[in-house]
Each structure stands twice: as structure tokens, then as C-alpha cells.
Design an enzyme around this catalytic site. Structure first.
Site, PDB file in Angstrom:
ATOM      1  N   LYS A   1       0.796  -1.224   0.000  1.00 20.60           N
ATOM      2  CA  LYS A   1       0.000   0.000   0.000  1.00 20.60           C
ATOM      3  C   LYS A   1       0.836   1.287   0.000  1.00 20.60           C
ATOM      4  CE  LYS A   1      -4.128  -0.284   2.269  1.00 20.60           C
ATOM      5  NZ  LYS A   1      -5.092  -0.616   3.341  1.00 20.60           N
TER       6      LYS A   1
ATOM      7  N   ASP B   1      -9.762   4.270   2.426  1.00 20.99           N
ATOM      8  CA  ASP B   1      -9.916   3.710   3.782  1.00 20.99           C
ATOM      9  C   ASP B   1     -10.529   4.725   4.753  1.00 20.99           C
ATOM     10  OD1 ASP B   1      -8.931   1.170   3.273  1.00 20.99           O
ATOM     11  OD2 ASP B   1      -6.854   1.744   3.665  1.00 20.99           O
TER      12      ASP B   1
END
Ligand code: ATR
Length: 277
Positions: free
Chosen positions: A70, A107
Site C-alpha cells: 500500500k 480507507d
């Protein structure tokens, strides 16, 4: 006559077999009658860039990126959204028609939308938030919470320097609390968020004392396996409002699906059931 290509998406990480994203996206594809596929792909760091650059030609409209790529993915992407830059990580790639790879992080919005859906009375301005953990997940939660206008974030982490680093980066509204004193945050907190992996199946339990928690405090756990962690079970017994972590996973997937397939999917009980299958 040219045939329309079947749109493909997927998730890249290692390990990948535990990912719930394929069930979620395949459920939405089916619900919306879209002929497409969402494929889990086990890819290590050495092959990451080569694989990603090959995907648009193979018919991929984008992919999710998960652990451990990520952060690294930001170096590979051609364009990075402000929120992904702020979080320092991306979970979603969009392969644009002009060939550019666009990286985003959903997120933080997933975290907030889960609370808005499942704790409708939640008011981020009501008081300080207490945050456990200072890893990648904490960064997404902090950036999203600061945007909601939360007055203060008390942050406690086993490795104090990681919490200090977040304070330096995200600013004055963060207050660092010693890990051994994490229980002291409970009385003052209007909301409590566990961003550590403690309480997850196979990990040690979260041992922070909760006795200071006030009735009505919002308690949420990013852990979703098990769905009802010890933290949530105890908080529920104490009269707190509890929200499990599965909803964040579902809500972070919404903007990606919308960008890739052009339809905004609902997060409802059928979506939850699909993720738990
Ligand atoms: P993620 O991206 O999921 O946040 P991470 O960056 O590895 O993953 O962060 C994991 C978090 O869980 C960290 O806050 C970590 O604390 P440390 O910074 O001290 O490592 C926390 N964590 C994991 N195992 C822990 C344990 N046994 N006790 C206390 N905290 C733990």
C-alpha cells in the site's frame, strides 16, 4: 463490429487468499448485472510494477492494493490523490484511458461512512477520540477524523515513537498517551477506535482497561475477524454504541467499484452476507 471487452478488476497483495474483496465486488457485479470479474492476485514486491503495468492491456480497469504494497504503490502510480498522499498509502488504482495509473485511498472515507451508517447519532464534534495503534490503519483513521472536525485525538501505541511521529505529522489536535495508560483515555473519550491488530483471530487480545468508558460512547474496532471482538462485547455490556469493522471494509470498496464500473453500489445486509460467505 468491435466486441465490448469484459471489464476486469482485482486485488493485489501477499498473502491474498484471505481477502474478502472478491466476494464483495463479485456480489455487486452480479447485483448490477455487469459482466465483469474481480480477481485476487498474489504478487510479491519484486513483480509489483511489472504486473501492474501489464494489467490495463489485459482488460483491467483498476485494482485494489493491499498489504504489503500500500505504501510502495505510491512510487509506481503516475497520479496520487491528496488523501492518499496525506495517508501515505493507496488502496485503489484506477487505470485511466490515457494510460495513466491513478492511486487513491478510500480507507478514511470508508471508516467515516461506516460510522455514519451504523451509528447515525454519532457527532464527531461531541468530544475527543481515543485511538489505539499508530500503524497504517491509524493514519487513514486520523486523516478522516481530522476532516470531520473532531476536537482532539488521544493516541496510544505500544511503540510510543510511532504515535509521536503521527503527532508531528498531523498536528496539534493529537495528544500522545503512554500505552500502559491507554485505559485513562476512556473516561474522557466520546469515541474509541481500535486500529491495532489486537483481538484479531490468531493475535493476542487487547488488554486495555475499559472500566472508565461512559454509557453512550461510540466504540469501534477495525478488526472484523471475529466480528464481535472482546472490545466490542465489553463495550456493549457497558452500554456503549458499538460498530464492527466489517462495514469499513465494505464502504472503502464503494468508491472503487463506482470508478471502475460506473455504478454506485449499496452497502446493505446482502453485501455483508456476501462478504461473510
Ligand atoms: P496496519 O497497517 O494494519 O495498521 P501496522 O502498521 O503493522 O498495521 O500496525 C499495527 C498496529 O498494531 C500498530 O499500532 C502496532 O503497535 P506497534 O507500533 O507498537 O507495533 C499494533 N500492535 C500489533 N501487535 C501488537 C501487540 N502485541 N501489542 C500492542 N500493539 C500491537
Amino acid at each position: 463490429m468491435t466486441e465490448t471487452r469484459i471489464p476486469l478488476a482485482g486485488v493485489i497483495g501477499t498473502p491474498i487468499s484471505h481477502s474478502k474483496s472478491p466476494q464483495i465486488h463479485m456480489h455487486w457485479l452480479k447485483t448490477h448485472g455487469i459482466k465483469g470479474y474481480y480477481i485476487p492476485m498474489e504478487v510479491g514486491a519484486d513483480d509489483l510494477e511489472t504486473v501492474i503495468r501489464s494489467l490495463p492491456k489485459a482488460g483491467f480497469v483498476g485494482v485494489n492494493i493491499t498489504v504489503p504494497h500500500k505504501e510502495k504503490i505510491l512510487e509506481i502510480a503516475d497520479l496520487v490523490t491528496d488523501r492518499a498522499t496525506l495517508i501515505g498509502a493507496a488502496n485503489t488504482l484506477i487505470f485511466r484511458k490515457d494510460g495513466k495509473i491513478h492511486a487513491d485511498n478510500t480507507d478514511g472515507v470508508g471508516f467515516v461512512r461506516n460510522l455514519r451508517q451504523n451509528a447515525p447519532g454519532w457527532n464527531p464534534l461531541a468530544g475527543p477520540a481515543a485511538l489505539l495503534g499508530a500503524g497504517g490503519a491509524a493514519r487513514a483513521v486520523i486523516s478522516a477524523l481530522l476532516e470531520t472536525g473532531v476536537p482532539e485525538i488521544m493516541i496510544s501505541n505500544r511503540t510510543r515513537v510511532r504515535a509521536e511521529a503521527l503527532k508531528t505529522e498531523f498536528g496539534k489536535r493529537l495528544v500522545v498517551v503512554e500505552w500502559v495508560q491507554a485505559g485513562n483515555m476512556m473516561e474522557e473519550a466520546a469515541m474509541v477506535v481500535n486500529t491495532t491488530s489486537l483481538g484479531m483471530i490468531g493475535k493476542p487480545p487487547l488488554r486495555v482497561p475499559l472500566d472508565g468508558l461512559r454509557k453512550g460512547t461510540l466504540v469501534t474496532d477495525l478488526v472484523y475477524a471475529p466480528l464481535k471482538t472482546k472490545l466490542l462485547a465489553e463495550a456493549e455490556d457497558m452500554g456503549c454504541v458499538t460498530v464492527d469493522g466489517l462495514g469499513m471494509l465494505l464502504h472503502q470498496a464503494v468508491p472503487a467499484f463506482e470508478r471502475w464500473f460506473g455504478v454506485r453500489p449499496d452497502v446493505d445486509s446482502a453485501t455483508r452476507a456476501a462478504a461473510l460467505r
